[in-house]
Design an enzyme around this catalytic site. Sequence first.
Site, PDB file in Angstrom:
ATOM      1  N   GLU A  54       0.811  -1.164  -0.087  1.00  0.00           N
ATOM      2  CA  GLU A  54       0.125   0.245  -0.312  1.00  0.00           C
ATOM      3  C   GLU A  54       1.123   1.592   0.309  1.00  0.00           C
ATOM      4  O   GLU A  54       0.168   2.474  -1.130  1.00  0.00           O
ATOM      5  CB  GLU A  54      -0.746   0.083   1.548  1.00  0.00           C
ATOM      6  CG  GLU A  54      -1.887  -1.173   1.283  1.00  0.00           C
ATOM      7  CD  GLU A  54      -1.344  -2.417   1.850  1.00  0.00           C
ATOM      8  OE1 GLU A  54      -2.241  -3.202   2.449  1.00  0.00           O
ATOM      9  OE2 GLU A  54       0.143  -2.741   2.838  1.00  0.00           O
ATOM     10  N   SER A 169      20.098 -42.103 -11.664  1.00  0.00           N
ATOM     11  CA  SER A 169      18.757 -41.656 -12.202  1.00  0.00           C
ATOM     12  C   SER A 169      18.792 -40.911 -12.530  1.00  0.00           C
ATOM     13  O   SER A 169      17.595 -40.061 -13.124  1.00  0.00           O
ATOM     14  CB  SER A 169      18.266 -41.070 -10.717  1.00  0.00           C
ATOM     15  OG  SER A 169      19.242 -40.351  -9.962  1.00  0.00           O
ATOM     16  N   TRP A 171      19.102 -38.969 -16.122  1.00  0.00           N
ATOM     17  CA  TRP A 171      17.981 -38.376 -15.646  1.00  0.00           C
ATOM     18  C   TRP A 171      16.726 -39.196 -16.112  1.00  0.00           C
ATOM     19  O   TRP A 171      17.021 -39.732 -17.570  1.00  0.00           O
ATOM     20  CB  TRP A 171      18.023 -36.933 -16.282  1.00  0.00           C
ATOM     21  CG  TRP A 171      19.239 -36.124 -15.966  1.00  0.00           C
ATOM     22  CD1 TRP A 171      20.616 -35.036 -16.437  1.00  0.00           C
ATOM     23  CD2 TRP A 171      19.180 -34.943 -14.455  1.00  0.00           C
ATOM     24  NE1 TRP A 171      21.114 -34.780 -15.788  1.00  0.00           N
ATOM     25  CE2 TRP A 171      20.748 -34.745 -14.688  1.00  0.00           C
ATOM     26  CE3 TRP A 171      18.465 -35.405 -13.278  1.00  0.00           C
ATOM     27  CZ2 TRP A 171      21.236 -33.691 -13.234  1.00  0.00           C
ATOM     28  CZ3 TRP A 171      18.968 -34.440 -12.255  1.00  0.00           C
ATOM     29  CH2 TRP A 171      20.172 -33.738 -12.581  1.00  0.00           C
ATOM     30  N   ARG A 208      19.727 -22.233  -9.486  1.00  0.00           N
ATOM     31  CA  ARG A 208      20.747 -21.640 -10.744  1.00  0.00           C
ATOM     32  C   ARG A 208      19.764 -20.766 -12.331  1.00  0.00           C
ATOM     33  O   ARG A 208      21.119 -21.027 -13.063  1.00  0.00           O
ATOM     34  CB  ARG A 208      21.752 -23.415 -11.506  1.00  0.00           C
ATOM     35  CG  ARG A 208      21.808 -24.097 -10.365  1.00  0.00           C
ATOM     36  CD  ARG A 208      22.502 -25.430 -11.094  1.00  0.00           C
ATOM     37  NE  ARG A 208      21.557 -26.179 -11.538  1.00  0.00           N
ATOM     38  CZ  ARG A 208      20.544 -27.265 -10.740  1.00  0.00           C
ATOM     39  NH1 ARG A 208      21.176 -27.129  -9.197  1.00  0.00           N
ATOM     40  NH2 ARG A 208      19.977 -28.486 -11.301  1.00  0.00           N
ATOM     41  N   SER A 300       8.382 -40.501   4.327  1.00  0.00           N
ATOM     42  CA  SER A 300       7.473 -40.611   6.402  1.00  0.00           C
ATOM     43  C   SER A 300       7.128 -39.299   5.526  1.00  0.00           C
ATOM     44  O   SER A 300       6.088 -38.708   6.628  1.00  0.00           O
ATOM     45  CB  SER A 300       9.329 -39.986   6.100  1.00  0.00           C
ATOM     46  OG  SER A 300      10.017 -40.978   7.325  1.00  0.00           O
TER      47      SER A 300
END
Length: 363
Positions: A54, A169, A171, A208, A300
């Site tokens: 404001e 993994s 990618w 990045r 979890s």
Amino acid sequence: MNPSDRLFLQATIELAERGRFTCAPNPAVGCLIVQNDRIIGRGFHGHAGQAHAEVNAIANAGGDVRGATVYVSLEPCAFVGRTPACAETLIDAQVARVVIAAEDPHPQVSGAGIRMLRRAGIEVNLLTQQPALNAIQGYATRITWQRPFVRVKTASSVDGGIALASGESQWITGEQARHDVQYWRARSDAIITGVGTVLADDPSLTVRDRKLEPFRPPLRVILDSHLRTPSSARVLNDGFQTLLVHDAHVEVPAYLRNLDLVTMLGLAGGTQDLRALLTHLAELGCNEVLVEAGARVCGSFAQAHLWDEWLCYIAPKWLGSAQKTLAQFSVAELAQVPTGKVVEMSRLGEDMRVRIMSVSQDE
């Protein structure tokens, strides 16, 4: 209500996003000042301790806003903190009308700003907009539940694999999907991962994409029960803040003591005490956190019903039966299964991003 009210409010919500990456622990807020259906002032809140939306809008309008209508994405604050109360500022500015897209859940506001304006003879309209509520969901979660808004990110194959049995993994998803993650990192106040990910991938967990600047580098939070994070880890040496969370009974090794920008947090309940961790992050002022971790840590959070949104990046690949799944946990009954609602599906190159909101929160 004027026909243009909702259009102006939508513009304030979009304007608020300009402070999204820098305003925490405060909420992102945008403000427009309108006179004779013409915008004469624009403002957003950029940094905690600096002028609110404001005040910036009044300054942008040249200071004289007498008789104008103020559109703001969040109820003007009603108490003096590091900056003056915005409701009082609008009263002093002698505006005629204030239109608000969302009420502030903060206990020192929560309608007090509206009441203050009305007592001063200013017309106030609260036109609650779902996008405005979405824009403050992290702030509102912290204020209401004393924990940050928890967003979990996973990248998997169509059959739910996040890695081969060998651990490979990189990618699974393509470049566009990985680039999209940068936005979610930039808007997060902390990024949580486990020591297993640190040992396997040595990630930096930083933003990045310089096109997203300005942003506050997120705090890296490493769940490391027995303090196995090596001295060579990027998260200990790259000049950004890191919080190492460990079991309270574990002695901190010499190489982790007195490291610049590295803080230790020993939890009596161990790293499985996610509520204690989230309470601590809320006390640090974290509104939103991003969980980028392996199956055990993600599982979890899922099992504890301590997630609010799940970002599922899915690649058109199949990893087969010898794979690591995206979340590891067990439940005894179907009624205990974490449940979500798909709110968005987007194509990113060859991959899909599915946004799922939790509908089984256990606060």
